[in-house]
Structure formats: C-alpha cells, structure tokens
Design a protein around this motif. Structure first.
Motif, PDB file in Angstrom:
ATOM      1  N   ILE A   1       0.852  -1.189   0.000  1.00  0.00           N
ATOM      2  CA  ILE A   1       0.000   0.000   0.000  1.00  0.00           C
ATOM      3  C   ILE A   1       0.888   1.240   0.000  1.00  0.00           C
ATOM      4  O   ILE A   1       1.684   1.448   0.913  1.00  0.00           O
ATOM      5  N   VAL A   2       0.758   2.043  -1.033  1.00  0.00           N
ATOM      6  CA  VAL A   2       1.519   3.290  -1.152  1.00  0.00           C
ATOM      7  C   VAL A   2       0.549   4.448  -0.951  1.00  0.00           C
ATOM      8  O   VAL A   2      -0.431   4.587  -1.697  1.00  0.00           O
ATOM      9  N   VAL A   3       0.819   5.272   0.038  1.00  0.00           N
ATOM     10  CA  VAL A   3      -0.047   6.415   0.327  1.00  0.00           C
ATOM     11  C   VAL A   3       0.629   7.689  -0.166  1.00  0.00           C
ATOM     12  O   VAL A   3       1.706   8.059   0.311  1.00  0.00           O
ATOM     13  N   ASN A   4       0.010   8.322  -1.135  1.00  0.00           N
ATOM     14  CA  ASN A   4       0.505   9.607  -1.636  1.00  0.00           C
ATOM     15  C   ASN A   4      -0.117  10.700  -0.776  1.00  0.00           C
ATOM     16  O   ASN A   4      -1.264  11.098  -0.971  1.00  0.00           O
ATOM     17  N   ASP A   5       0.656  11.196   0.175  1.00  0.00           N
ATOM     18  CA  ASP A   5       0.149  12.171   1.145  1.00  0.00           C
ATOM     19  C   ASP A   5       0.318  13.597   0.621  1.00  0.00           C
ATOM     20  O   ASP A   5       1.021  14.417   1.197  1.00  0.00           O
TER      21      ASP A   5
ATOM     22  N   LEU B   1       4.800   1.880 -12.052  1.00  0.00           N
ATOM     23  CA  LEU B   1       5.177   0.623 -11.412  1.00  0.00           C
ATOM     24  C   LEU B   1       3.987  -0.329 -11.306  1.00  0.00           C
ATOM     25  O   LEU B   1       4.142  -1.553 -11.369  1.00  0.00           O
ATOM     26  N   GLN B   2       2.791   0.231 -11.130  1.00  0.00           N
ATOM     27  CA  GLN B   2       1.597  -0.598 -10.982  1.00  0.00           C
ATOM     28  C   GLN B   2       1.365  -1.498 -12.185  1.00  0.00           C
ATOM     29  O   GLN B   2       0.821  -2.598 -12.052  1.00  0.00           O
TER      30      GLN B   2
ATOM     31  N   LEU C   1      -2.322   2.130  -4.729  1.00  0.00           N
ATOM     32  CA  LEU C   1      -1.982   3.544  -4.585  1.00  0.00           C
ATOM     33  C   LEU C   1      -3.163   4.304  -4.003  1.00  0.00           C
ATOM     34  O   LEU C   1      -4.261   4.290  -4.552  1.00  0.00           O
ATOM     35  N   ILE C   2      -2.921   4.962  -2.891  1.00  0.00           N
ATOM     36  CA  ILE C   2      -3.951   5.759  -2.224  1.00  0.00           C
ATOM     37  C   ILE C   2      -3.522   7.226  -2.281  1.00  0.00           C
ATOM     38  O   ILE C   2      -2.420   7.578  -1.841  1.00  0.00           O
TER      39      ILE C   2
ATOM     40  N   GLY D   1      -3.292   4.006   5.436  1.00  0.00           N
ATOM     41  CA  GLY D   1      -2.870   2.679   5.013  1.00  0.00           C
ATOM     42  C   GLY D   1      -3.460   1.594   5.888  1.00  0.00           C
ATOM     43  O   GLY D   1      -3.895   0.542   5.405  1.00  0.00           O
ATOM     44  N   LEU D   2      -3.495   1.843   7.195  1.00  0.00           N
ATOM     45  CA  LEU D   2      -4.080   0.877   8.125  1.00  0.00           C
ATOM     46  C   LEU D   2      -5.561   0.644   7.832  1.00  0.00           C
ATOM     47  O   LEU D   2      -6.060  -0.471   7.982  1.00  0.00           O
TER      48      LEU D   2
END
Length: 306
Positions: free
Chosen positions: A16-20, A33-34, A42-43, A57-58
C-alpha cells in the motif's frame, strides 16, 4: 522498489503506497510501477503528515501483519520470504529483526537496541521488563489485529508519534519473536524529523514529545503487575530521551526549566534510580539535576554525545 524485488510470491503480501499530497513526480512513478506490479495499491489523499498517511494505510490493509516502510528507507533483498517463514511457523504478535542506519556517504551502522535471544518466542511482559522498546514504527512486524481489536491509530498533527504507537502496541501484545537478520535500512536524511535544525521545528518537536508523554503516563496507569512495570520502564527511557533532546537542540533555560517542571509534575524527574542498563545509569547520573542539564546544553560539543 525494494519491496517488490523480493523472492516471494506476490499473492503473499500487499503493498500500500499512500501519496500524502506530494508535489513531485511520486504519483506518476508509482502508477508506472503498478503496470508491472499489480500488488501495489496507490492511495491518494491531501497532505496530512506521516501519522495521517500511516492511518490511511491501516484503514485499507487486509493482511495479517503490518510492516511500515517510510519513503526514504528500504527493505533488504529476500528478507520478506524469511519473515513469511517465521509468520507461518511462529505467528507471534510482534516479529522483530535487525535494523541498519544508512548515511548519505554510503556508510552503514547497526542500530543496537536490546533484543531477546534469537529464534524463540518470549512473553511480551518478560520482554518489556528486561529490554528497551525502540520508538520506531518500522522496528518489526505487528499483527493487524493489535490495531483493529484495540482501535490503535497514530495521533495526527504530532511529531515523534512513534512513542505513542509503540507503547500502545506493546501494551496489548502477548508474544514476541526475534529473527536475527537485517531487514530494515533506515536512511539518515539530513533534514529528517530527528535531524532538522530549524528552531520552530524543534520547539514543536519538544512540545509534541511532552504532550504525548503526558498522555502515555495516564494511559499506563490502567495496567498492573509486570505489564505496568515494563511500560513504566519505557516511560522512564522516554523521559530521559526528552532531556537529551533539550540538550541536542540547544534549548533556552526557560524552556529547559518548563519541561523539567512538567516531567516533575508527572513524577518522572528526577529520573528513576532503577538500574535498567549501564547506559541509562550513566546518563541518569549525569542528567538528574537541572543545573547539569543547563550546563551540558551550553556546551556545543555535548550535542553529539547526548
């Protein structure tokens, strides 16, 4: 990239990748990459800080274990396959491993935090009474049920939120296992939270540390027996860490006096005289009086020592 370059079937884990709220090319890189690594989720969210990103992510994680990896850091090759073997044979609440600090010049140094004997399960009560808990979310794998069953999330809007997280995770876990392999590589970025020299940043860091510490002192009071003793051991180390932070960040006398008064009001200064470790005993002896703390703060050379 280190997480997808592992000798493990991709159906065994999720990434899980979080784009903050990034403003660089991070999102476009992840989207490329996906196409090759469909395990990547990707979030995208508005910028809310590290805790907010981890909490997001959690919220969507579905695996049995949680492993936090910060943006600048990486995982050693083939380490996930070895962790998976341990999870399948010893599904303990917390799985610890070796961690290395990596510097911009390429040099590395092992992080020497106290660890139990390798390849054995240990009750958490025994661990926290005899070993010092590292204040880092990435120190190991944590069962996701620790978060979901006890509603554990990281406090948002604070710096050094890992203090809160690890105390609460260890307070509800029952078993721990140590795998003696180097898994996590912690990059020492010059302007990271711990290395930042900005005055306003450091003032907030100290305020946040004492605020979280105050909440944890109250939180620990609900426990009894060995669990409480072990958690109080961690609190005493956190109190020492706050004092060392005052010295390293060259704080003014009014700030030092105010923080020490707050620690005193919480019953945590002067520091506990318990003989937790040789290092703790030495530092406690050196720093158990306000005059000594002010003295060391005035010496620039003492910043690296403490």
């Amino acid at each position: 990239m280190s997480i997808v370059h592992q000798s493990i079937d991709t159906d065994k884990y999720e990434l899980i990748v979080v784009n903050d709220g990034s403003t660089d090319r991070s999102e476009s890189i992840v989207r490329k990459l996906q196409s090759n690594y469909p395990i990547i989720k990707l979030i995208k969210k508005e910028n809310g800080g590290l805790s907010s990103a981890r909490n997001k992510g959690l919220d969507i994680a579905s695996g049995d274990y949680i492993f936090f990896v910060d943006a600048d850091d990486w995982v050693s090759p083939d380490s996930l396959s070895q962790l998976l073997k341990i999870i399948n044979t010893n599904p303990d609440d917390i799985i610890l491993f070796k961690v290395a600090e990596v510097y911009p010049d390429g040099k590395t140094k092992a992080i020497h935090f106290h660890l139990p004997k390798s390849n054995q399960t240990l009750p958490v009560d025994d661990y926290i009474c005899n070993y010092t808990i590292l204040s880092a979310a990435w120190q190991g794998l944590f069962k996701r049920s620790l978060f979901t069953d006890h509603n554990i999330r990281m406090p948002e809007g604070f710096l050094a939120e890992d203090d809160d997280l690890v105390v609460k995770l260890y307070s509800v876990a029952e078993t721990i296992y140590y795998l003696p392999i180097e898994v996590y590589n912690y990059y020492q970025r010059p302007q990271s939270i711990s290395n930042n020299s900005d005055t306003h940043h450091n003032e907030k860091l100290i305020r946040d540390r004492i605020s979280i510490f105050r909440e944890l002192v109250n939180y620990v009071q609900k426990f009894t027996g060995k669990r409480k003793m072990g958690l109080e051991r961690k609190l005493n180390f956190l109190a020492l860490d706050i004092i060392r932070l005052l010295i390293r960040k060259s704080q003014t006398r009014p700030t030092i006096d105010a923080i020490l008064q707050q620690l005193s009001d919480l019953g945590c200064f002067p520091l506990s005289r318990k003989a937790y470790s040789v290092k703790y005993t030495i530092l406690r002896t050196l720093l158990n009086k306000p005059s000594r703390i002010r003295f060391f703060t005035s010496l620039k050379k003492s910043e690296k020592f403490f």
